[in-house]
Design an enzyme around this catalytic site. Structure first.
Site, PDB file in Angstrom:
ATOM      1  N   TRP A 232       0.813  -1.230   0.000  1.00 58.21           N
ATOM      2  CA  TRP A 232       0.000   0.000   0.000  1.00 58.21           C
ATOM      3  C   TRP A 232       0.842   1.274   0.000  1.00 58.21           C
ATOM      4  O   TRP A 232       0.314   2.356  -0.204  1.00 58.21           O
ATOM      5  CB  TRP A 232      -0.929   0.014   1.217  1.00 58.21           C
ATOM      6  CG  TRP A 232      -2.138  -0.856   1.075  1.00 58.21           C
ATOM      7  CD1 TRP A 232      -2.528  -1.558  -0.033  1.00 58.21           C
ATOM      8  CD2 TRP A 232      -3.134  -1.111   2.074  1.00 58.21           C
ATOM      9  NE1 TRP A 232      -3.703  -2.229   0.225  1.00 58.21           N
ATOM     10  CE2 TRP A 232      -4.095  -1.966   1.512  1.00 58.21           C
ATOM     11  CE3 TRP A 232      -3.300  -0.688   3.407  1.00 58.21           C
ATOM     12  CZ2 TRP A 232      -5.211  -2.404   2.230  1.00 58.21           C
ATOM     13  CZ3 TRP A 232      -4.399  -1.139   4.116  1.00 58.21           C
ATOM     14  CH2 TRP A 232      -5.349  -1.991   3.532  1.00 58.21           C
ATOM     15  N   LYS A 233       2.138   1.141   0.326  1.00 56.68           N
ATOM     16  CA  LYS A 233       3.000   2.330   0.438  1.00 56.68           C
ATOM     17  C   LYS A 233       2.374   3.310   1.428  1.00 56.68           C
ATOM     18  O   LYS A 233       1.765   2.866   2.402  1.00 56.68           O
ATOM     19  CB  LYS A 233       3.228   2.947  -0.956  1.00 56.68           C
ATOM     20  CG  LYS A 233       3.716   1.894  -1.958  1.00 56.68           C
ATOM     21  CD  LYS A 233       4.258   2.443  -3.240  1.00 56.68           C
ATOM     22  CE  LYS A 233       4.716   1.282  -4.115  1.00 56.68           C
ATOM     23  NZ  LYS A 233       5.350   1.724  -5.343  1.00 56.68           N
TER      24      LYS A 233
ATOM     25  N   GLU B 144      11.838  -6.345  -8.949  1.00 53.80           N
ATOM     26  CA  GLU B 144      11.070  -5.174  -9.365  1.00 53.80           C
ATOM     27  C   GLU B 144      11.970  -4.227 -10.155  1.00 53.80           C
ATOM     28  O   GLU B 144      12.702  -3.424  -9.562  1.00 53.80           O
ATOM     29  CB  GLU B 144      10.528  -4.430  -8.135  1.00 53.80           C
ATOM     30  CG  GLU B 144       9.627  -5.259  -7.273  1.00 53.80           C
ATOM     31  CD  GLU B 144       8.693  -4.372  -6.443  1.00 53.80           C
ATOM     32  OE1 GLU B 144       7.473  -4.510  -6.616  1.00 53.80           O
ATOM     33  OE2 GLU B 144       9.177  -3.542  -5.664  1.00 53.80           O
TER      34      GLU B 144
ATOM     35  N   GLY C 297       1.754  -2.612  -6.220  1.00 47.05           N
ATOM     36  CA  GLY C 297       1.593  -1.326  -5.554  1.00 47.05           C
ATOM     37  C   GLY C 297       0.236  -0.716  -5.860  1.00 47.05           C
ATOM     38  O   GLY C 297      -0.778  -1.063  -5.252  1.00 47.05           O
ATOM     39  N   GLY C 298       0.209   0.174  -6.841  1.00 43.93           N
ATOM     40  CA  GLY C 298      -1.002   0.936  -7.173  1.00 43.93           C
ATOM     41  C   GLY C 298      -2.265   0.102  -7.299  1.00 43.93           C
ATOM     42  O   GLY C 298      -3.327   0.472  -6.779  1.00 43.93           O
TER      43      GLY C 298
HETATM   44  P1  PGA Z   1       3.376  -0.578  -8.790  1.00 46.72           P
HETATM   45  O1  PGA Z   1       4.401  -0.719  -7.525  1.00 46.72           O
HETATM   46  O2  PGA Z   1       2.583  -1.855  -8.827  1.00 46.72           O
HETATM   47  O3  PGA Z   1       2.530   0.606  -8.448  1.00 46.72           O
HETATM   48  O4  PGA Z   1       4.215  -0.391  -9.998  1.00 46.72           O
HETATM   49  C1  PGA Z   1       5.043  -1.927  -7.257  1.00 46.72           C
HETATM   50  C2  PGA Z   1       5.916  -1.760  -6.027  1.00 46.72           C
HETATM   51  O5  PGA Z   1       6.479  -0.691  -5.838  1.00 46.72           O
HETATM   52  O6  PGA Z   1       6.052  -2.707  -5.199  1.00 46.72           O
END
Ligand code: PGA
Length: 249
Positions: free
Chosen positions: A11-12, A167, A234-235
């Site tokens: 989720w950051k 990543e 992430g997003g």
């Molecule tokens: P993203 O991020 O799916 O938004 O590209 C992936 C991550 O940073 O783990």
């Protein structure tokens, strides 16, 4: 060797405790019969609430960072025992935003990895090259260095609680997913590296996740590759319906 996939959300710096609770209440039933293991890395402040809501379900809740010390004068930091106390079962370490925005080194990441494992947390270690490094054909050298240093002194027994997330930095949050072929090539490189260092059996058991603009539209193609064992998202993990579509790919 059958490896059970892991679909992990990151989720950051999004969601309050209240938002986490509403999300998880909607999300749990959507993924109740998932064949993959389901992880969610949430902000520290949402950990206890999230851990409470997922109790008894197949969703694991974890953190996105930690400090390597058990306690001490480290203003603003959080330790492994604190994460466990809040209900985390895993921690994401070495995310590219920690490396490139906050300047974390492989040596610092390695200290955290060792501490998290000795405290009984599972670890998702992120590695990945910058766009310039890929253009300069340094991808494998970068991955090797990150694996060498962030996994220094890890025993094969400890390795059982480690998950690698490949990543490519140029694919994170940019909408530019690596093609499944590019990802598979990097994953195979990582698997061979693991086999050289810890033996074929340990390497065959390791889950290697792909991360970088994973969406419901591209997950199946990635998961079809033999060395891609899941995703770090992430997003697209921020909405329960979208993320559940990835989990149930
Ligand atoms: P993203 O991020 O799916 O938004 O590209 C992936 C991550 O940073 O783990």
């Amino acid at each position: 060797m059958e490896r059970r996939p892991i679909i992990a959300g990151n989720w950051k710096m999004f969601k309050t405790g209240k938002e986490a609770k509403a999300y998880l209440e909607a999300f749990k039933p959507l993924v109740a019969s998932a064949k993959a293991e389901v992880y969610l890395g949430v902000p520290y402040t949402a950990l206890s609430i999230a851990a409470d809501v997922v109790k008894g379900s197949n969703v694991e809740v974890g953190a996105q960072n930690m400090h390597d010390a058990l306690d001490g004068a480290f203003t603003g930091e959080i330790s492994a025992p604190m994460l466990k106390d809040a209900g985390a079962t895993f921690v994401i370490l070495g995310h590219s935003e920690r490396r490139h925005v906050f300047g974390e080194s492989d040596a610092f990441i390695n200290k955290k990895v060792k501490r998290a494992l000795s405290e009984g947390l599972s670890v998702v270690i992120c590695i990945g090259e910058l766009e310039q490094e890929r253009e300069d054909e340094k991808t494998e050298a970068v991955l090797k260095q990150q694996l060498d240093e962030s996994l220094a002194d890890i025993t094969s027994q400890e390795l059982a609680n480690v998950v690698i997330a490949y990543e490519p930095v140029w694919a994170i949050g940019t909408g530019k997913t690596a093609t499944a072929e590019i990802a598979e090539e990097a994953h195979l490189f990582c698997r061979d590296y693991l086999a050289n260092r810890w033996g074929k059996k340990a390497a065959a058991a390791m889950r290697i996740l792909y991360g970088g603009s994973v969406k419901p539209e591209n997950i199946a193609g990635l998961m079809a590759k033999p060395n891609i064992d899941g995703a770090l998202v992430g997003g697209a993990s921020l909405k329960p319906d979208v993320f559940s579509n990835i989990v149930n790919y």
